[in-house]
Design an enzyme around this catalytic site. Structure first.
Site, PDB file in Angstrom:
ATOM      1  N   ARG A 149      40.307  46.333  21.212  1.00  9.90           N
ATOM      2  CA  ARG A 149      38.648  45.350  21.430  1.00  9.90           C
ATOM      3  C   ARG A 149      37.903  45.482  22.512  1.00  9.90           C
ATOM      4  O   ARG A 149      37.103  44.453  22.356  1.00  9.90           O
ATOM      5  CB  ARG A 149      39.336  43.865  21.110  1.00  9.90           C
ATOM      6  CG  ARG A 149      38.327  43.722  20.218  1.00  9.90           C
ATOM      7  CD  ARG A 149      38.262  41.578  20.098  1.00  9.90           C
ATOM      8  NE  ARG A 149      37.011  41.349  18.964  1.00  9.90           N
ATOM      9  CZ  ARG A 149      36.190  40.814  20.410  1.00  9.90           C
ATOM     10  NH1 ARG A 149      35.479  40.893  21.573  1.00  9.90           N
ATOM     11  NH2 ARG A 149      35.167  40.338  19.860  1.00  9.90           N
ATOM     12  N   LEU A 150      38.014  46.537  23.520  1.00 12.98           N
ATOM     13  CA  LEU A 150      36.863  47.063  24.423  1.00 12.98           C
ATOM     14  C   LEU A 150      36.180  47.105  23.831  1.00 12.98           C
ATOM     15  O   LEU A 150      35.701  48.372  24.755  1.00 12.98           O
ATOM     16  CB  LEU A 150      37.741  47.302  25.566  1.00 12.98           C
ATOM     17  CG  LEU A 150      38.629  46.021  26.726  1.00 12.98           C
ATOM     18  CD1 LEU A 150      39.446  46.642  27.934  1.00 12.98           C
ATOM     19  CD2 LEU A 150      38.054  44.985  26.606  1.00 12.98           C
TER      20      LEU A 150
END
Length: 227
Positions: free
Chosen positions: A199-200
């Site tokens: 999720r970066l």
């Protein structure tokens, strides 16, 4: 609670910030070309020009719907619609608008934020004339966003207009309805989103700093935002 699809980790390439152009135009057109190519080769980016458009009504209630982006130039992305539809009425009262192109198979999206301006009549006429005859007839048929008693009533209206303006294979077979037109989005922000693992995700946003088109380097700065 309904069953939801299992969580997946986005395994996209992200965005190389150092390779971004100073203005968003070539990034937009490049990503769109990639989406069209992906659809042609793999068939998993259906309708690459599908544009989700959000407007705000007179009570402050937001509304979102998906249209096709049938206008794209250095002055902004755009779409055509019945001007008396929900979005047409919203934009007449409040031109604030946001829109996004989303390509899940590529872990990419482009977000546009700004205000809507009406497209010139000559641009509207040129596009309307390029549409298939049936689509031109249905532009007259549909009182977009208004209630209708039945499917049969809608189809009967279509047949009425089809009889009035039969298909003779000419660009001027069907006149442009007076209630039909288009809008372009004058962008204050253009965000490129690239999905990445854990999720970066990458979010690189072009922020307007001065008047100018989407290809005007001096009109934009780029900032990274946290995902």
């Amino acid at each position: 609670m309904a069953d939801l699809s299992p969580r997946i980790d986005y395994d996209g390439d992200g965005i190389d910030a150092d390779a971004l152009p100073a203005a968003p135009w070539s990034a937009i057109t490049g990503w769109l070309a990639d989406a069209r190519e992906r659809e042609a080769e793999h068939g998993d980016v259906s309708e690459p020009e599908a544009l989700s458009v959000a407007t705000i009504d007179e009570t402050g209630q937001p509304h979102v719907r998906t249209v096709l982006m049938r206008y794209l130039d250095v002055d902004g992305p755009g779409f055509y619609t019945n001007l008396e539809s929900r979005k047409g009425r919203d934009l007449h009262a409040n031109p604030a608008v946001a829109a996004s192109l989303t390509w899940p198979a590529m872990y990419r999206a482009i977000r546009f934020v700004g205000h809507a301006e009406a497209l010139p009549p000559d641009v509207v006429l040129a596009y309307f004339s390029s549409r298939p005859w049936g689509s031109r007839i249905s532009a007259w048929t549909s009182l977009q966003s208004q209630p209708v008693e039945s499917r049969a009533e809608l189809e009967a209206a279509y047949e009425t207009y089809a009889t009035r303006w039969p298909d003779r294979g000419r660009l001027d077979d069907v006149p442009v309805p007076p209630f039909w037109g288009g809008y372009r989005i004058v962008c204050d922000e253009v965000e490129l989103w690239g999905g990445r693992r854990n999720r970066l995700h990458d979010r690189l946003v072009y922020v307007r700093t001065a008047p100018g088109a989407l290809d005007a380097d001096a009109a934009w700065r780029i900032e990274r935002r946290q995902p």
